[in-house]
Scaffold this motif. Structure first.
Motif, mmCIF file in Angstrom:
data_model
loop_
_atom_site.group_PDB
_atom_site.id
_atom_site.type_symbol
_atom_site.label_atom_id
_atom_site.label_comp_id
_atom_site.label_asym_id
_atom_site.label_seq_id
_atom_site.Cartn_x
_atom_site.Cartn_y
_atom_site.Cartn_z
ATOM 1 N N TRP A 137 0.894 -1.220 -0.062
ATOM 2 C CA TRP A 137 0.064 0.202 -0.071
ATOM 3 C C TRP A 137 0.944 1.161 -0.045
ATOM 4 C CZ3 TRP A 137 -5.382 1.141 0.023
ATOM 5 C CH2 TRP A 137 -5.625 2.353 0.267
ATOM 6 N N ALA A 138 2.055 1.276 0.952
ATOM 7 C CA ALA A 138 2.786 2.372 0.887
ATOM 8 C C ALA A 138 3.696 2.492 -0.403
ATOM 9 C CB ALA A 138 3.675 2.274 2.065
ATOM 10 N N VAL A 139 4.005 1.601 -0.949
ATOM 11 C CA VAL A 139 4.841 1.960 -2.338
ATOM 12 C C VAL A 139 3.716 2.425 -3.386
ATOM 13 C CG1 VAL A 139 5.977 0.610 -4.072
ATOM 14 C CG2 VAL A 139 6.458 -0.144 -1.851
ATOM 15 N N LEU A 140 2.859 1.714 -3.421
ATOM 16 C CA LEU A 140 1.816 2.235 -4.482
ATOM 17 C C LEU A 140 1.373 3.561 -4.213
ATOM 18 C CD1 LEU A 140 -0.135 -1.169 -5.036
ATOM 19 C CD2 LEU A 140 1.767 -0.076 -6.574
ATOM 20 N N MET A 141 1.173 3.962 -3.122
ATOM 21 C CA MET A 141 0.554 5.313 -2.586
ATOM 22 C C MET A 141 1.828 6.466 -2.720
ATOM 23 S SD MET A 141 -2.392 6.055 -1.501
ATOM 24 C CE MET A 141 -2.828 4.956 -3.005
ATOM 25 N N LEU A 142 2.796 5.893 -2.713
ATOM 26 C CA LEU A 142 4.185 6.812 -3.371
ATOM 27 C C LEU A 142 4.091 7.167 -4.591
ATOM 28 C CD1 LEU A 142 7.022 5.772 -0.862
ATOM 29 C CD2 LEU A 142 6.066 8.173 -1.138
ATOM 30 N N LEU A 143 3.861 5.989 -5.514
ATOM 31 C CA LEU A 143 3.777 6.191 -6.955
ATOM 32 C C LEU A 143 2.640 7.203 -7.424
ATOM 33 C CD1 LEU A 143 4.421 2.806 -8.393
ATOM 34 C CD2 LEU A 143 5.948 4.319 -7.161
ATOM 35 N N TYR A 144 1.365 6.743 -6.802
ATOM 36 C CA TYR A 144 0.421 7.785 -7.216
ATOM 37 C C TYR A 144 0.106 8.990 -6.513
ATOM 38 C CZ TYR A 144 -4.412 8.909 -8.186
ATOM 39 O OH TYR A 144 -5.707 9.717 -8.428
ATOM 40 N N GLY A 145 0.555 9.042 -5.177
ATOM 41 C CA GLY A 145 0.265 10.116 -4.448
ATOM 42 C C GLY A 145 1.440 11.272 -4.463
ATOM 43 N N ALA A 146 2.709 10.540 -4.826
ATOM 44 C CA ALA A 146 3.741 11.454 -4.825
ATOM 45 C C ALA A 146 4.476 11.794 -6.171
ATOM 46 C CB ALA A 146 4.747 11.184 -3.670
ATOM 47 N N GLY A 147 4.024 10.629 -6.902
ATOM 48 C CA GLY A 147 4.646 10.719 -8.327
ATOM 49 C C GLY A 147 6.018 10.192 -8.594
ATOM 50 N N LEU A 148 6.474 9.213 -7.700
ATOM 51 C CA LEU A 148 7.918 8.663 -7.875
ATOM 52 C C LEU A 148 7.648 7.595 -8.855
ATOM 53 C CD1 LEU A 148 8.034 10.416 -4.881
ATOM 54 C CD2 LEU A 148 9.335 8.233 -3.831
ATOM 55 N N ARG A 149 8.897 7.261 -9.305
ATOM 56 C CA ARG A 149 9.021 6.207 -9.880
ATOM 57 C C ARG A 149 9.259 4.949 -9.286
ATOM 58 N NH1 ARG A 149 12.607 10.246 -12.056
ATOM 59 N NH2 ARG A 149 12.312 11.063 -14.339
ATOM 60 N N ILE A 150 9.065 3.981 -9.634
ATOM 61 C CA ILE A 150 9.270 2.756 -8.612
ATOM 62 C C ILE A 150 10.591 2.450 -8.081
ATOM 63 C CG2 ILE A 150 9.447 1.051 -10.416
ATOM 64 C CD1 ILE A 150 7.832 -0.825 -8.846
ATOM 65 N N GLY A 151 11.731 2.799 -8.821
ATOM 66 C CA GLY A 151 12.987 2.640 -8.465
ATOM 67 C C GLY A 151 13.410 3.711 -7.251
ATOM 68 N N GLU A 152 12.715 5.072 -7.673
ATOM 69 C CA GLU A 152 12.860 5.967 -6.486
ATOM 70 C C GLU A 152 12.305 5.575 -5.101
ATOM 71 O OE1 GLU A 152 12.985 9.701 -9.648
ATOM 72 O OE2 GLU A 152 11.194 9.216 -8.324
ATOM 73 N N ALA A 153 11.031 5.006 -5.171
ATOM 74 C CA ALA A 153 10.703 4.375 -4.160
ATOM 75 C C ALA A 153 11.272 3.560 -3.281
ATOM 76 C CB ALA A 153 8.940 4.043 -4.319
ATOM 77 N N LEU A 154 11.719 2.541 -4.021
ATOM 78 C CA LEU A 154 12.402 1.325 -3.636
ATOM 79 C C LEU A 154 13.736 1.656 -3.083
ATOM 80 C CD1 LEU A 154 11.208 -1.820 -5.682
ATOM 81 C CD2 LEU A 154 10.286 -0.747 -3.566
ATOM 82 N N ALA A 155 14.309 2.925 -3.390
ATOM 83 C CA ALA A 155 15.775 3.181 -3.186
ATOM 84 C C ALA A 155 15.756 4.194 -1.773
ATOM 85 C CB ALA A 155 16.239 4.195 -4.136
ATOM 86 N N LEU A 156 14.381 4.599 -1.187
ATOM 87 C CA LEU A 156 14.449 5.154 -0.044
ATOM 88 C C LEU A 156 14.913 4.269 1.229
ATOM 89 C CD1 LEU A 156 10.912 6.541 -0.519
ATOM 90 C CD2 LEU A 156 12.972 7.700 -0.687
ATOM 91 N N THR A 157 15.613 5.137 1.920
ATOM 92 C CA THR A 157 16.139 4.417 3.399
ATOM 93 C C THR A 157 15.516 4.901 4.447
ATOM 94 O OG1 THR A 157 17.832 6.016 3.397
ATOM 95 C CG2 THR A 157 18.489 4.371 2.115
#
Length: 294
Positions: A137-157
């Motif tokens: 849920w959090a990953v997909l919300m970052l894509l739709y709610g913040a416009g991140l690329r999937i690689g950008e979301a998964l690179a978060l620390t």
């Protein structure tokens, strides 16, 4: 040639800040070109010889690649990589002029807000464990709610924690941008962090796989593919389509292109302008479906 290609790869990564994916693709192209030219010329390919390559050699290479089923878009990318490599090996002036294949610019295909939410809820509902549901849920919300690329979301620390009103994201070519965090997105990430069974320090990846390692993007793509089948959504419904939808829906609500460019992390405004075509296309769909004379 191997030494030259390795030096070029290092130049792409260090000086041009190309992504690891792009470097791998470009290096593969250089190896293919060297192998082809060895057969084409009937002699070993050395760096000095590359300076004497001509347009007929490049046409022959592209014909060879097209015979293997390469489409126009892929052929254009291949030619771009070849030009870049030859420019590095022999100087920009030594690269022969050759018109690339004509590529029709595609328009991103967004999905509706209801579809985006339904997709996210469905993936969370079928997750094996509550923490995995919260993660997806959090990953997909970052894509739709913040416009991140999937690689950008998964690179978060874990360094993004505790969350604030904004998020610093490192995108392509190591470019950093600041994106606002909607309450729904922030709540989704915090719920995942509470449930995650793995400790998340500042240097740890934020999103974990089932065994505690870095979450693989392929897992998210597979989940989206399965969910769109269950929901009967179109094949264009992919993780990246959520980012397209973020941009399209913002533009439809009055966001200006410059602001959208910053939010998406586009280096050029021309990359952002494709969304004006999306908005116009959606308007035409409404017209055709509603107007009695359409």
């Amino acid at each position: 040639m191997q030494t030259l290609i390795l030096a070029w790869a290092d130049h792409l990564a260090q000086n041009r800040r190309r992504s690891a994916h792009t470097v791998r693709a470009y290096v593969a192209t250089a190896h293919r070109l060297a192998a082809f030219l060895g057969e084409h010329w009937g002699e070993a390919v050395v760096a000095d010889r590359l300076g004497r390559i001509d347009a007929s050699d490049l046409r022959a290479y592209l014909a060879f690649r097209r015979a293997g089923g390469l489409g126009n878009s892929s052929a254009a990318r291949e030619l771009s990589a070849v030009r870049n490599f030859l420019g590095f090996a022999a100087g920009e002036g030594a690269t022969p002029r050759l018109k690339g294949p004509r590529v029709k610019k595609g328009v991103p295909r967004p999905i509706s807000p209801d579809e985006a939410v339904a997709l996210t809820e469905d993936i969370a509902d079928v997750a094996a464990e509550p923490w995995i549901a919260a993660r997806d849920w959090a990953v997909l919300m970052l894509l739709y709610g913040a416009g991140l690329r999937i690689g950008e979301a998964l690179a978060l620390t874990g360094s993004i924690l505790p969350l604030g009103q904004t998020l610093s994201v490192t995108g392509k070519r190591a470019k950093t941008r600041i994106v606002p965090l909607l309450p729904q997105v922030r709540n989704g990430i915090e719920a995942y962090v509470r449930l995650c069974p793995w400790p998340i320090t500042r240097t740890d990846p934020l999103f974990r796989g089932a065994k505690g390692g870095v979450l693989d993007a392929a897992i998210i793509r597979r989940s989206v593919r399965a969910a769109r089948g269950r929901l009967g959504l179109a094949e264009r419904t992919t993780p990246h389509a959520l980012r397209h939808s973020f941009a399209t829906h913002l533009l439809g609500r009055g966001a200006d292109l410059r602001s959208l460019q910053e939010l998406l992390g586009h280096a050029s405004l021309s990359s952002t302008q494709i969304y004006t075509a999306v908005d116009a296309a959606l308007l035409m769909d409404v017209y055709r479906n509603a107007h009695p004379r359409a």
